[in-house]
Every structure is written in C-alpha cells, then in structure tokens.
Design an enzyme around this catalytic site. Structure first.
Site, PDB file in Angstrom:
ATOM      1  N   ALA A  12       0.831  -1.214   0.000  1.00 50.90           N
ATOM      2  CA  ALA A  12       0.000   0.000   0.000  1.00 50.90           C
ATOM      3  C   ALA A  12       0.858   1.253   0.000  1.00 50.90           C
ATOM      4  O   ALA A  12       0.500   2.271   0.576  1.00 50.90           O
ATOM      5  CB  ALA A  12      -0.914  -0.006   1.224  1.00 50.90           C
ATOM      6  N   ARG A  18      -3.382   9.563  -9.068  1.00 53.81           N
ATOM      7  CA  ARG A  18      -4.570   9.787  -9.908  1.00 53.81           C
ATOM      8  C   ARG A  18      -5.857   9.993  -9.108  1.00 53.81           C
ATOM      9  O   ARG A  18      -6.881  10.379  -9.657  1.00 53.81           O
ATOM     10  CB  ARG A  18      -4.737   8.629 -10.899  1.00 53.81           C
ATOM     11  CG  ARG A  18      -3.759   8.745 -12.065  1.00 53.81           C
ATOM     12  CD  ARG A  18      -4.222   7.926 -13.213  1.00 53.81           C
ATOM     13  NE  ARG A  18      -3.800   6.531 -13.072  1.00 53.81           N
ATOM     14  CZ  ARG A  18      -4.450   5.504 -13.601  1.00 53.81           C
ATOM     15  NH1 ARG A  18      -5.565   5.698 -14.284  1.00 53.81           N
ATOM     16  NH2 ARG A  18      -4.003   4.283 -13.443  1.00 53.81           N
ATOM     17  N   GLY A 103      -3.193  -3.273  -1.514  1.00 58.27           N
ATOM     18  CA  GLY A 103      -4.123  -2.442  -0.744  1.00 58.27           C
ATOM     19  C   GLY A 103      -5.171  -1.759  -1.596  1.00 58.27           C
ATOM     20  O   GLY A 103      -6.208  -1.337  -1.085  1.00 58.27           O
ATOM     21  N   LYS A 336     -30.278  11.036  17.422  1.00 52.95           N
ATOM     22  CA  LYS A 336     -28.827  10.866  17.626  1.00 52.95           C
ATOM     23  C   LYS A 336     -28.551  10.415  19.042  1.00 52.95           C
ATOM     24  O   LYS A 336     -29.102  10.988  19.989  1.00 52.95           O
ATOM     25  CB  LYS A 336     -28.125  12.208  17.368  1.00 52.95           C
ATOM     26  CG  LYS A 336     -26.622  12.098  17.431  1.00 52.95           C
ATOM     27  CD  LYS A 336     -25.935  13.306  18.027  1.00 52.95           C
ATOM     28  CE  LYS A 336     -26.084  13.375  19.512  1.00 52.95           C
ATOM     29  NZ  LYS A 336     -25.299  14.397  20.176  1.00 52.95           N
ATOM     30  N   SER A 390     -47.192  18.400  20.805  1.00 51.04           N
ATOM     31  CA  SER A 390     -46.498  18.920  19.630  1.00 51.04           C
ATOM     32  C   SER A 390     -45.791  20.232  19.913  1.00 51.04           C
ATOM     33  O   SER A 390     -46.219  21.021  20.771  1.00 51.04           O
ATOM     34  CB  SER A 390     -47.509  19.157  18.509  1.00 51.04           C
ATOM     35  OG  SER A 390     -48.095  17.937  18.172  1.00 51.04           O
ATOM     36  N   ALA A 408     -48.829  20.763  24.496  1.00 56.08           N
ATOM     37  CA  ALA A 408     -48.259  21.227  23.227  1.00 56.08           C
ATOM     38  C   ALA A 408     -47.712  22.639  23.389  1.00 56.08           C
ATOM     39  O   ALA A 408     -48.252  23.454  24.136  1.00 56.08           O
ATOM     40  CB  ALA A 408     -49.334  21.207  22.147  1.00 56.08           C
TER      41      ALA A 408
HETATM   42  C1  UD1 Z   1       0.598  -4.776 -10.955  1.00 56.97           C
HETATM   43  C2  UD1 Z   1       1.357  -5.963 -11.535  1.00 56.97           C
HETATM   44  C3  UD1 Z   1       0.672  -6.383 -12.840  1.00 56.97           C
HETATM   45  C4  UD1 Z   1      -0.783  -6.705 -12.580  1.00 56.97           C
HETATM   46  C5  UD1 Z   1      -1.483  -5.534 -11.899  1.00 56.97           C
HETATM   47  C6  UD1 Z   1      -2.861  -5.957 -11.457  1.00 56.97           C
HETATM   48  C7  UD1 Z   1       3.692  -5.674 -10.911  1.00 56.97           C
HETATM   49  C8  UD1 Z   1       5.033  -5.275 -11.382  1.00 56.97           C
HETATM   50  N1  UD1 Z   1       2.709  -5.579 -11.817  1.00 56.97           N
HETATM   51  O1  UD1 Z   1       0.757  -3.709 -11.860  1.00 56.97           O
HETATM   52  O2  UD1 Z   1       1.309  -7.531 -13.380  1.00 56.97           O
HETATM   53  O3  UD1 Z   1      -1.433  -7.031 -13.807  1.00 56.97           O
HETATM   54  O4  UD1 Z   1      -0.757  -5.131 -10.727  1.00 56.97           O
HETATM   55  O5  UD1 Z   1      -3.580  -4.851 -10.993  1.00 56.97           O
HETATM   56  O6  UD1 Z   1       3.539  -6.093  -9.791  1.00 56.97           O
HETATM   57  N2  UD1 Z   1       3.206  -0.716  -4.549  1.00 56.97           N
HETATM   58  C9  UD1 Z   1       4.005  -0.480  -3.448  1.00 56.97           C
HETATM   59  N3  UD1 Z   1       5.284  -0.079  -3.642  1.00 56.97           N
HETATM   60  C10 UD1 Z   1       5.805   0.089  -4.855  1.00 56.97           C
HETATM   61  C11 UD1 Z   1       4.991  -0.153  -5.992  1.00 56.97           C
HETATM   62  C12 UD1 Z   1       3.692  -0.565  -5.798  1.00 56.97           C
HETATM   63  O7  UD1 Z   1       3.567  -0.629  -2.306  1.00 56.97           O
HETATM   64  O8  UD1 Z   1       6.981   0.459  -4.925  1.00 56.97           O
HETATM   65  C13 UD1 Z   1       1.827  -1.175  -4.341  1.00 56.97           C
HETATM   66  C14 UD1 Z   1       0.779  -0.212  -4.853  1.00 56.97           C
HETATM   67  O9  UD1 Z   1       0.378   0.655  -3.800  1.00 56.97           O
HETATM   68  C15 UD1 Z   1      -0.344  -1.146  -5.248  1.00 56.97           C
HETATM   69  C16 UD1 Z   1       0.355  -2.418  -5.641  1.00 56.97           C
HETATM   70  O10 UD1 Z   1       1.648  -2.351  -5.071  1.00 56.97           O
HETATM   71  O11 UD1 Z   1      -1.180  -1.437  -4.145  1.00 56.97           O
HETATM   72  C17 UD1 Z   1       0.437  -2.583  -7.149  1.00 56.97           C
HETATM   73  O12 UD1 Z   1       1.222  -1.527  -7.691  1.00 56.97           O
HETATM   74  P1  UD1 Z   1       0.814  -0.813  -9.041  1.00 56.97           P
HETATM   75  O13 UD1 Z   1       1.813   0.217  -9.347  1.00 56.97           O
HETATM   76  O14 UD1 Z   1      -0.601  -0.424  -9.012  1.00 56.97           O
HETATM   77  O15 UD1 Z   1       1.023  -2.018 -10.062  1.00 56.97           O
HETATM   78  P2  UD1 Z   1       0.374  -2.161 -11.486  1.00 56.97           P
HETATM   79  O16 UD1 Z   1       1.094  -1.328 -12.452  1.00 56.97           O
HETATM   80  O17 UD1 Z   1      -1.082  -2.016 -11.408  1.00 56.97           O
END
Ligand code: UD1
Ligand code: CA
Length: 449
Positions: A12, A18, A103, A336, A390, A408
């Site tokens: 996470a 975005r 996450g 409440k 009331s 009332a």
């Molecule tokens: C990832 C997978 C991809 C898969 C997709 C599914 C990898 C390299 N790719 O891509 O194959 O199809 O999920 O949704 O794993 N995160 C960290 N630290 C980091 C990078 C990411 O904690 O340095 C966490 C993000 O918060 C997220 C999760 O890892 O919860 C996935 O990272 P994200 O960058 O969303 O991976 P995708 O490009 O979606």
C-alpha cells in the site's frame, strides 16, 4: 489455521496520484470502509500469523487504525518486488507461506484466496501460486505466460511485452502466494532493467521456474481483481460491491424494493423479512433486526433497529440511535445517541438527541430536545408512557417521569414528575368579535391609501 503458517503482506505504498487527494489512496472508502480495510478483512478470515502493511511515507498513519496489523515503511517506491522486500525485516521467519495482496484491490474474496491456499497445498506442492484473470481489455496489465495450458512460467508487464505477448488476455491479478523459503531469494535476483525501472514482484515467477520450482495458477473473476487508481474506478468498484451486498441481503431474506437505490455498507447486518423501500442510504455500523420496514428516503448510520419497528419515510438515524422493538420513527425525525424503548414513537418533524425515551412514550410533532448549550451536551430522560405534546422544547438536562404529559407548545426547563401535566405556554385569551373588528379596521386603512 490448520496447516502451514501463513503471513500476509499488503502492498500500500503507492502514491495514488490519480486520486487527486490529500488522503492516501487506500484510505478512500468503498461501501463505508477504507479500501485497505476490505483487504485486511478478507485476509483476516484466513487466520494468518501476521498481516503486514507496506506503506509509503505519506501513509504512515494507515496501520494505526488497524492494531492487528504490522506496518513497515517503504521509503522509496521502487516497485512491487522492492515493496515486498521491505517487509522482510518484520516477517515471522516461522511463516511457511507468504500471501501478497494489494491495498488498492479491495474486492478480492476470501473464498478465492482460500483457493490459492488450497492450490499451494495441493499434492504437487507448488512454491508459487499466481492469480490470473481473463481481462476484457488487458491493456496495462501484466500478461501471464503459460506452458502446458495452465502452468504459469512468466509474467510480462504490459510495457515490456512484445506485440505477440500483448495478444494474451490471461492477466496477472497481482496477488501471489509464495513459499517463504524462496520468496526473498527470488526477489533479490530481480533487477530494475525494465520499462518502468522498477523491481517487479512479477519477475519472481520466471526466476522461480528457472530454478526448477513448481508453480500454479488460480483464476479470479475480473471484478475481484479490480484495482483502484482513480475516482472513476472507485465509483465503479462501489457499484460492483453494492451489487454484491444487495444480493447477499436479499439472499438473507430481505426485500429490497428497488435494489439499485439501496446503499449498504460492508458491515450492514440485515435480518430476515426486513423490507427496504427505494432510496435508502445505510452507512457503517447499522444493524436492522427482523421484520423492520425502512421506508423510502432514510439515512442511517451506526444505529440499531430492533424487530417490528418502522422507520421513515425521510428519517435520519445518526450514530448511537438505538431503536427498540415496535417503534415508529416517522418523517423528518432525526435521532442521535438516543434510546427508544419498546413501542415508543416519534412520528413527525422532531430532533431527539442524547435522550432516553421510555416504553410506549409518544413524542409529538415538532418536539425538539435542546441538548446543546454551545459548550456541553446534556441528556433528556423521558420515562415510560409519557406524552410530549407537539412543538415542545425539552431543554436538557431534564427528566420527564413515567406517565407525565407535556402540553403542546411548552418549553420544559425543569423536570416533570410522574403522571403530572406540565404547561409552560401563555394562557389563551379570547376577544369576542375581535377578528371581525380587526378585519374592518385593516381593510378601511388599506382602502384609504
Ligand atoms: C501490478 C502488476 C501487474 C498486474 C497488476 C494488477 C507488478 C510489477 N505488476 O501492476 O502484473 O497485472 O498489478 O492490478 O507487480 N506498490 C508499493 N510499492 C511500490 C509499488 C507498488 O507498495 O513500490 C503497491 C501499490 O500501492 C499497489 C500495488 O503495489 O497497491 C500494485 O502496484 P501498481 O503500481 O498499481 O502495479 P500495477 O502497475 O497495477
Ligand atoms: Ca494497480
């Protein structure tokens, strides 16, 4: 859990750029509950040894909300593999298996995670289980390359894939279950020599196969692996989850007259033979017991409604509202932090806050409990069988004892003893023909203008 010791790592640390928000992405809510909490709950049902949450510097506070979890910091966001690596220091070395979850992927079902656990413990004892799904539009996802139909041998990220690999629509859902014995050795072998310059967790699959380790694939539905990166995706996930919650309420014996306009929370408890009319919003912490009717346009949060009661239309039950059996809370009534005992009623246009309403008491239209003096909140105690006329104000702290009656239009500032009648309004005067005299005077004054 019987069987191998399982630990869970939830990634996470993503920035969630975005989402365009000052709130960390995984704390945005779905059906009333933060994204990461959905994941914690699904994982928790597997009774793991540990749940470790990997957060970035901006998300440090996340784990404070979940004392059952352990938090680790990934200082720099160098990829999913690196994120898992950050958890190594706190992972219980006794763990046999490590389940990696995201996450921001809140819709995974415990049931499917259990299938991963089962696949991991199957007779052929694979060391790595990946989560696949058939994507309608695979753009952006990692593609799972299989051998012999369903033995996964590599994951290629979209950006790194060849045109031919991009034709594959078996995609990586992200979740992975790996033997602890091999996980960190494999991650150490990963490089950031790829389109993103990141250490990919997905690379461990190919590396495992190269070492002769066995792998397996478990299929998820596309809905389950939905990752949330934007508000639009959050809204879509909400619609998917609402649909699930509505179906489960109906399967449990509730009638939702217009399911599309019934909004539930993940923890909503709805017993049998509850009827919910259209346009009802149910926030977190709501329990609705059997045979309750929630009429149209109600807003409920952190409240309990006991069996046989009728709420609404247009009622608002705020945190701490405890509505007993066979009560009536009618239109434009706000409750409440108050308890209504069996058979009590407030049918129209009232505010009842920080109060106790005894059995079969009746709160007349327009009654207000004045519970706040600008500094402190005070309680109003209304006994059994009380009748509040009331348009009365009950200025707390105040007690209306059993069987008392408030006339009332009264403003009650001191307690009323049992069976008494309290009247505080001015006595009525009647001036005979006064109405007619007034009209004549007013009309001649107007004609002179
Ligand atoms: C990832 C997978 C991809 C898969 C997709 C599914 C990898 C390299 N790719 O891509 O194959 O199809 O999920 O949704 O794993 N995160 C960290 N630290 C980091 C990078 C990411 O904690 O340095 C966490 C993000 O918060 C997220 C999760 O890892 O919860 C996935 O990272 P994200 O960058 O969303 O991976 P995708 O490009 O979606
Ligand atoms: Ca993602």
């Amino acid at each position: 859990m019987v069987g191998p010791l399982l630990s869970v790592i939830i990634l996470a640390a993503g920035k969630g750029t975005r989402m365009k928000s000052t709130t960390p992405k995984v704390l945005h809510k779905l059906a009333g509950i933060p994204l990461v909490e959905h994941v914690i709950r699904s994982a928790g049902k597997l009774s793991p040894e540990q749940i470790i949450i990997v957060t970035g510097p901006e998300g440090k506070a996340i784990a404070c909300n979940y004392p059952e979890t352990i938090s680790v910091l990934q200082r720099e966001r160098l990829g999913t593999g690196h994120a898992v690596q950050s958890a190594k220091a706190v992972l219980d070395p006794k763990s046999n298996d490590v389940l990696i979850l995201f996450g921001d992927t809140p819709l995974v079902k415990t049931q499917t995670l259990l299938q991963m656990v089962e696949a991991k413990n199957a007779p052929n004892k694979p060391d790595l289980v990946v989560a696949g799904f058939e994507a309608k539009n695979p753009e952006g996802y990692g593609r799972i390359i299989c051998e012999n139909y369903n033995t996964p041998i590599a994951i290629v990220e979209h950006k790194d894939a060849t045109e031919q690999q991009r034709q594959i629509n078996l995609c990586n859902g992200g979740m992975m279950l790996v033997s602890n014995q091999h996980l960190f050795n494999l991650i150490e072998e990963t490089t950031n020599n790829n389109a993103n310059g990141e250490y990919y967790l997905t690379d461990v699959l190919g590396l495992a196969v190269a070492q002769g380790l066995k792998t397996a694939l478990v299929m998820f539905s596309e809905h389950e692996v939905l990752g949330i990166n934007s508000r639009k995706e959050l809204a879509y996930a909400e619609s998917v989850l609402q649909e699930r919650l509505r179906v489960s309420a109906m399967d449990g014996g509730a009638t939702l007259i217009d399911p599309q306009t019934t909004f539930l929370s993940s923890d909503t408890v709805i017993e049998q033979d509850v009827v919910i009319e259209p346009n009802v919003f149910i926030g977190p912490g709501v329990k609705i017991e059997a045979n309750v009717t929630i009429k149209a346009f109600c807003h409920l949060e952190q409240c309990t409604i006991s069996s046989g009661s009728v709420i609404g239309p247009f009622a608002r039950l705020r945190p701490g509202a405890q509505i007993g059996e066979d009560c009536r809370i009618g239109n434009f009534v706000e409750v409440k932090n108050s308890t209504f005992s069996k058979g009590a009623k407030a049918n129209h246009l009232s505010y009842v806050g920080d109060s106790e309403v005894g059995e079969k008491s009746n709160i007349g239209a327009g009654t207000i409990t004045a519970n706040y003096d600008g500094f402190n909140k005070h309680r109003t105690k209304i006994g059994d069988g009380v009748f509040i006329g009331s348009n009365s104000s009950l200025v707390a702290p105040v007690t209306i004892e059993d069987g008392a009656l408030v006339a009332a239009g009264s403003t009650i500032t001191s307690s009323v003893s049992a069976n008494s009648l309290a009247v505080t309004r001015a006595a009525q005067r009647e001036i005979s023909n006064g109405g007619e005299r007034f009209r004549k005077k007013a009309s001649s004054a107007k004609n002179k203008k």
